[in-house]
Design a protein around this motif. Structure first.
Motif, PDB file in Angstrom:
ATOM      1  N   ALA A  19       0.829  -1.211   0.000  1.00  0.00           N
ATOM      2  CA  ALA A  19       0.000   0.000   0.000  1.00  0.00           C
ATOM      3  C   ALA A  19       0.861   1.258   0.000  1.00  0.00           C
ATOM      4  O   ALA A  19       0.541   2.240  -0.673  1.00  0.00           O
ATOM      5  N   GLU A  20       1.962   1.238   0.737  1.00  0.00           N
ATOM      6  CA  GLU A  20       2.855   2.392   0.788  1.00  0.00           C
ATOM      7  C   GLU A  20       3.529   2.653  -0.562  1.00  0.00           C
ATOM      8  O   GLU A  20       3.708   3.797  -0.968  1.00  0.00           O
ATOM      9  N   LYS A  21       3.889   1.585  -1.256  1.00  0.00           N
ATOM     10  CA  LYS A  21       4.637   1.712  -2.511  1.00  0.00           C
ATOM     11  C   LYS A  21       3.739   1.821  -3.732  1.00  0.00           C
ATOM     12  O   LYS A  21       4.188   2.263  -4.796  1.00  0.00           O
ATOM     13  N   ASN A  22       2.489   1.392  -3.613  1.00  0.00           N
ATOM     14  CA  ASN A  22       1.614   1.302  -4.776  1.00  0.00           C
ATOM     15  C   ASN A  22       1.417   2.616  -5.539  1.00  0.00           C
ATOM     16  O   ASN A  22       1.368   2.579  -6.765  1.00  0.00           O
ATOM     17  N   PRO A  23       1.312   3.781  -4.896  1.00  0.00           N
ATOM     18  CA  PRO A  23       1.155   5.007  -5.700  1.00  0.00           C
ATOM     19  C   PRO A  23       2.323   5.232  -6.662  1.00  0.00           C
ATOM     20  O   PRO A  23       2.153   5.820  -7.714  1.00  0.00           O
ATOM     21  N   ARG A  24       3.520   4.730  -6.328  1.00  0.00           N
ATOM     22  CA  ARG A  24       4.688   4.861  -7.207  1.00  0.00           C
ATOM     23  C   ARG A  24       4.779   3.715  -8.208  1.00  0.00           C
ATOM     24  O   ARG A  24       5.224   3.900  -9.333  1.00  0.00           O
ATOM     25  N   THR A  25       4.389   2.521  -7.788  1.00  0.00           N
ATOM     26  CA  THR A  25       4.626   1.337  -8.614  1.00  0.00           C
ATOM     27  C   THR A  25       3.434   0.915  -9.466  1.00  0.00           C
ATOM     28  O   THR A  25       3.628   0.308 -10.519  1.00  0.00           O
ATOM     29  N   GLY A  26       2.230   1.179  -8.988  1.00  0.00           N
ATOM     30  CA  GLY A  26       1.044   0.743  -9.719  1.00  0.00           C
ATOM     31  C   GLY A  26       0.833  -0.755  -9.679  1.00  0.00           C
ATOM     32  O   GLY A  26       0.160  -1.318 -10.544  1.00  0.00           O
ATOM     33  N   ASN A  27       1.392  -1.437  -8.675  1.00  0.00           N
ATOM     34  CA  ASN A  27       1.293  -2.892  -8.607  1.00  0.00           C
ATOM     35  C   ASN A  27      -0.140  -3.393  -8.446  1.00  0.00           C
ATOM     36  O   ASN A  27      -0.479  -4.453  -8.982  1.00  0.00           O
ATOM     37  N   LEU A  28      -0.975  -2.666  -7.736  1.00  0.00           N
ATOM     38  CA  LEU A  28      -2.371  -3.091  -7.588  1.00  0.00           C
ATOM     39  C   LEU A  28      -3.051  -3.117  -8.948  1.00  0.00           C
ATOM     40  O   LEU A  28      -3.740  -4.083  -9.295  1.00  0.00           O
ATOM     41  N   GLY A  29      -2.840  -2.095  -9.739  1.00  0.00           N
ATOM     42  CA  GLY A  29      -3.412  -2.057 -11.082  1.00  0.00           C
ATOM     43  C   GLY A  29      -2.901  -3.198 -11.949  1.00  0.00           C
ATOM     44  O   GLY A  29      -3.663  -3.805 -12.705  1.00  0.00           O
ATOM     45  N   SER A  30      -1.627  -3.509 -11.829  1.00  0.00           N
ATOM     46  CA  SER A  30      -1.055  -4.626 -12.588  1.00  0.00           C
ATOM     47  C   SER A  30      -1.687  -5.944 -12.171  1.00  0.00           C
ATOM     48  O   SER A  30      -1.990  -6.791 -13.018  1.00  0.00           O
ATOM     49  N   LEU A  31      -1.889  -6.122 -10.879  1.00  0.00           N
ATOM     50  CA  LEU A  31      -2.516  -7.339 -10.386  1.00  0.00           C
ATOM     51  C   LEU A  31      -3.960  -7.461 -10.889  1.00  0.00           C
ATOM     52  O   LEU A  31      -4.397  -8.536 -11.297  1.00  0.00           O
ATOM     53  N   ILE A  32      -4.668  -6.356 -10.915  1.00  0.00           N
ATOM     54  CA  ILE A  32      -6.037  -6.366 -11.431  1.00  0.00           C
ATOM     55  C   ILE A  32      -6.039  -6.706 -12.917  1.00  0.00           C
ATOM     56  O   ILE A  32      -6.880  -7.475 -13.390  1.00  0.00           O
ATOM     57  N   LYS A  33      -5.064  -6.187 -13.669  1.00  0.00           N
ATOM     58  CA  LYS A  33      -4.960  -6.515 -15.094  1.00  0.00           C
ATOM     59  C   LYS A  33      -4.691  -8.005 -15.303  1.00  0.00           C
ATOM     60  O   LYS A  33      -5.246  -8.633 -16.220  1.00  0.00           O
ATOM     61  N   VAL A  34      -3.828  -8.587 -14.475  1.00  0.00           N
ATOM     62  CA  VAL A  34      -3.561 -10.033 -14.559  1.00  0.00           C
ATOM     63  C   VAL A  34      -4.846 -10.810 -14.295  1.00  0.00           C
ATOM     64  O   VAL A  34      -5.184 -11.737 -15.032  1.00  0.00           O
ATOM     65  N   PHE A  35      -5.573 -10.404 -13.257  1.00  0.00           N
ATOM     66  CA  PHE A  35      -6.830 -11.080 -12.946  1.00  0.00           C
ATOM     67  C   PHE A  35      -7.797 -10.999 -14.129  1.00  0.00           C
ATOM     68  O   PHE A  35      -8.386 -11.997 -14.534  1.00  0.00           O
ATOM     69  N   LEU A  36      -7.951  -9.815 -14.686  1.00  0.00           N
ATOM     70  CA  LEU A  36      -8.879  -9.644 -15.804  1.00  0.00           C
ATOM     71  C   LEU A  36      -8.457 -10.462 -17.028  1.00  0.00           C
ATOM     72  O   LEU A  36      -9.304 -11.024 -17.725  1.00  0.00           O
ATOM     73  N   SER A  37      -7.164 -10.535 -17.279  1.00  0.00           N
ATOM     74  CA  SER A  37      -6.706 -11.327 -18.431  1.00  0.00           C
ATOM     75  C   SER A  37      -6.972 -12.811 -18.207  1.00  0.00           C
ATOM     76  O   SER A  37      -7.313 -13.529 -19.148  1.00  0.00           O
ATOM     77  N   ARG A  38      -6.839 -13.274 -16.968  1.00  0.00           N
ATOM     78  CA  ARG A  38      -7.098 -14.685 -16.666  1.00  0.00           C
ATOM     79  C   ARG A  38      -8.590 -15.005 -16.731  1.00  0.00           C
ATOM     80  O   ARG A  38      -8.956 -16.102 -17.131  1.00  0.00           O
ATOM     81  N   THR A  39      -9.436 -14.064 -16.380  1.00  0.00           N
ATOM     82  CA  THR A  39     -10.875 -14.348 -16.422  1.00  0.00           C
ATOM     83  C   THR A  39     -11.353 -14.552 -17.852  1.00  0.00           C
ATOM     84  O   THR A  39     -12.294 -15.308 -18.081  1.00  0.00           O
ATOM     85  N   LYS A  40     -10.695 -13.912 -18.810  1.00  0.00           N
ATOM     86  CA  LYS A  40     -11.065 -14.088 -20.218  1.00  0.00           C
ATOM     87  C   LYS A  40     -10.770 -15.510 -20.692  1.00  0.00           C
ATOM     88  O   LYS A  40     -11.374 -15.986 -21.647  1.00  0.00           O
ATOM     89  N   GLU A  41      -9.839 -16.175 -20.036  1.00  0.00           N
ATOM     90  CA  GLU A  41      -9.417 -17.505 -20.452  1.00  0.00           C
ATOM     91  C   GLU A  41     -10.074 -18.627 -19.643  1.00  0.00           C
ATOM     92  O   GLU A  41      -9.828 -19.798 -19.903  1.00  0.00           O
ATOM     93  N   LEU A  42     -10.911 -18.274 -18.665  1.00  0.00           N
ATOM     94  CA  LEU A  42     -11.462 -19.288 -17.768  1.00  0.00           C
ATOM     95  C   LEU A  42     -12.367 -20.293 -18.472  1.00  0.00           C
ATOM     96  O   LEU A  42     -12.278 -21.494 -18.216  1.00  0.00           O
ATOM     97  N   LYS A  43     -13.235 -19.839 -19.344  1.00  0.00           N
ATOM     98  CA  LYS A  43     -14.158 -20.744 -20.020  1.00  0.00           C
ATOM     99  C   LYS A  43     -13.391 -21.753 -20.873  1.00  0.00           C
ATOM    100  O   LYS A  43     -13.663 -22.964 -20.825  1.00  0.00           O
ATOM    101  N   ILE A  44     -12.423 -21.272 -21.628  1.00  0.00           N
ATOM    102  CA  ILE A  44     -11.615 -22.169 -22.459  1.00  0.00           C
ATOM    103  C   ILE A  44     -10.842 -23.145 -21.580  1.00  0.00           C
ATOM    104  O   ILE A  44     -10.754 -24.335 -21.892  1.00  0.00           O
ATOM    105  N   SER A  45     -10.301 -22.651 -20.467  1.00  0.00           N
ATOM    106  CA  SER A  45      -9.546 -23.512 -19.557  1.00  0.00           C
ATOM    107  C   SER A  45     -10.424 -24.618 -18.991  1.00  0.00           C
ATOM    108  O   SER A  45     -10.002 -25.768 -18.893  1.00  0.00           O
TER     109      SER A  45
END
Length: 90
Positions: A19-45
């Protein structure tokens, strides 16, 4: 319930550090993007009985939930807004 409480207590310092580093790193946003990309592949998986994407999506969502719980309990509305308005300065 008891296991969840133990898990939260064990991960709170990591969540606070992120939480302290996230405003500089954007890691939360990256994690959300990973989640969203994986949800697109769930049905095929599921159709292919490949559980890798399901496992990755589940874990990403779990981490996001843990982080948001700490963010919401520890931050003001203004601080929260910083975490959701990150812009890459590269």
């Amino acid at each position: 319930s008891a296991d969840l409480k133990l898990l939260e207590e064990a991960t709170i310092s990591v969540c606070k550090s992120l939480a302290e580093k996230n405003p500089r790193t954007g890691n939360l946003g990256s994690l959300i993007k990973v989640f969203l990309s994986r949800t697109k592949e769930l049905k095929i998986s599921a159709e292919c009985q490949n559980h890798l994407f399901i496992w990755q999506a589940h874990n990403a969502l779990f981490i996001i939930c843990c982080l948001l719980k700490v963010f919401i309990s520890q931050m003001s509305d203004e601080e929260l807004q910083l975490h959701f308005t990150y812009e890459d300065k590269a």
